[in-house]
Scaffold this active site. Structure first.
Site, short mmCIF file in Angstrom:
data_model
loop_
_atom_site.label_atom_id
_atom_site.label_comp_id
_atom_site.label_asym_id
_atom_site.label_seq_id
_atom_site.Cartn_x
_atom_site.Cartn_y
_atom_site.Cartn_z
N GLY A 1 0.75 -1.35 -0.02
CA GLY A 1 0.01 -0.05 -0.01
C GLY A 1 0.85 1.20 -0.02
O GLY A 1 2.07 1.37 0.35
N CYS A 2 0.27 2.41 -0.31
CA CYS A 2 1.06 3.59 -0.42
C CYS A 2 1.39 4.14 0.80
O CYS A 2 2.63 4.48 1.27
CB CYS A 2 0.17 4.75 -1.02
SG CYS A 2 -1.50 4.80 -0.32
N TYR A 3 0.41 4.12 1.92
CA TYR A 3 0.86 4.54 3.30
C TYR A 3 1.99 3.67 3.94
O TYR A 3 2.92 3.97 4.36
CB TYR A 3 -0.25 4.74 4.01
CG TYR A 3 -1.18 5.75 3.86
CD1 TYR A 3 -0.84 7.32 3.98
CD2 TYR A 3 -2.56 5.64 3.59
CE1 TYR A 3 -1.69 8.36 3.64
CE2 TYR A 3 -3.47 6.74 3.37
CZ TYR A 3 -3.01 7.98 3.36
OH TYR A 3 -3.92 9.06 3.11
#
Length: 322
Positions: free
Chosen positions: A116-118
């Site tokens: 995921g990005c976070y």
């Protein structure tokens, strides 16, 4: 020599479109597409999924699980961009820079989950410190992060774009807002599992009125430790961990030229790249530090990472197309 065949299941979505755009001009692979009228045809999808070298899934979690169930060939590698398998047994986590040997695991795996990005920003900052014992695994971690609105997918993009069009570029009614206030964000589980932390981090995400870009901030109250590391020691540990990496850049310590107008850390500065930048700010007198990761939520946070993983899975130079 035959070119590897790649099928993007879900190429019409935000991440799928970005991956398609990055791969479409390459002449070393063959992209296989499904007709728009057949996208929900399980038989047609199964046929394509089992006929390629790598299937990239850009689908909601349940649809990704269904797609995996359709694959019966052990010769097909799967790269899943959803959250469905990021902490699942039998799947390799697709953050090549996470640990020594992670690239080899990705290269040899049949099933790879795209991060995921976070979590990408969070892990880039925290994993080196836990792995090297600079911070104890019991350290209580808090994350404050902001992403551009493209992180919310097509519906949120349309909402913001519609307002900007109506107001001729004016700031929207939602210039900045925090969310995930029930503390159950879907990224927390992978942050916890892959960081080495004893307890899950406290994660507060936010969305801002800009399309792309992300800042992940991790404040460190070092005064809670008996023998706290200095800011320079923290920076040195992270820099050594990523020495020689192409796509993780550790910014110089105490360099004001890295800040816009000498003051601001801009969330959008690495948009369009597959780079995550890590910053360390510290005050040794007050025993406080701040880790910040900056990345393109659609780049190293999604499609760029997927292309990097695809290259590794195919045994190609990982910077191809990036």
């Amino acid at each position: 020599m035959n070119k590897p065949k790649i099928f993007i299941d879900g190429e019409a979505g935000t991440t799928g479109l970005q991956i398609y755009s990055r791969l479409n001009e390459r002449d070393d692979i063959e992209l296989v597409s499904i007709a728009a009228s057949k996208r929900k045809d399980a038989d047609e999808r199964a046929k394509l999924l089992n006929s390629v070298d790598v299937a990239i899934l850009c689908l909601p979690d349940d649809a990704a699980r269904e797609a995996v169930s359709l694959v019966h060939s052990s010769q097909v590698k799967i790269l899943d961009a959803s959250t469905a398998y990021r902490t699942a047994q039998g799947w390799v986590y697709g953050f090549p820079e996470l640990n020594p040997g992670q690239r080899e695991k990705i290269a040899n795996a049949q099933f790879v989950s795209n991060p995921g990005c976070y979590p990408t920003g969070f892990l880039a900052c925290v994993r080196p410190l836990i792995a090297q014992g600079i911070l104890p695994s019991s350290f209580p971690i808090t994350i404050n992060a902001v992403s551009g609105y493209s992180g919310g997918g097509k519906s949120l993009i349309q909402k913001y774009d519609s307002f900007h069009e109506q107001q001729k570029g004016a700031t929207s009614d939602y210039p900045f807002g925090i969310y995930g206030l029930q503390f159950g964000h879907k990224h927390v589980k992978e942050m916890h599992q892959h960081s080495g932390l004893a307890s899950p981090p406290l994660f507060i995400p936010a969305v801002g009125d800009f399309e792309q870009g992300m800042l992940v901030q991790i404040p460190l109250p070092l005064w809670t430790l008996d023998n706290p590391p200095s800011g320079e020691e923290i920076h040195q540990a992270i820099a050594q961990y990523y020495q020689g990496e192409k796509f993780v850049q550790v910014a110089s310590f105490k360099d004001p030229s890295l800040l816009r107008d000498g003051t601001f850390l801009d969330a959008t500065a690495v948009n369009g790249t597959n780079i995550v930048q890590v910053f360390v700010f510290a005050n040794d007198n007050t025993k406080e530090a701040l880790l910040v990761a900056r990345l393109d939520n659609l780049g190293k946070g999604a499609s760029g990472a997927a292309v990097q993983n695809l290259n590794i899975m195919l045994g190609l130079p990982e910077e191809l197309g990036l």
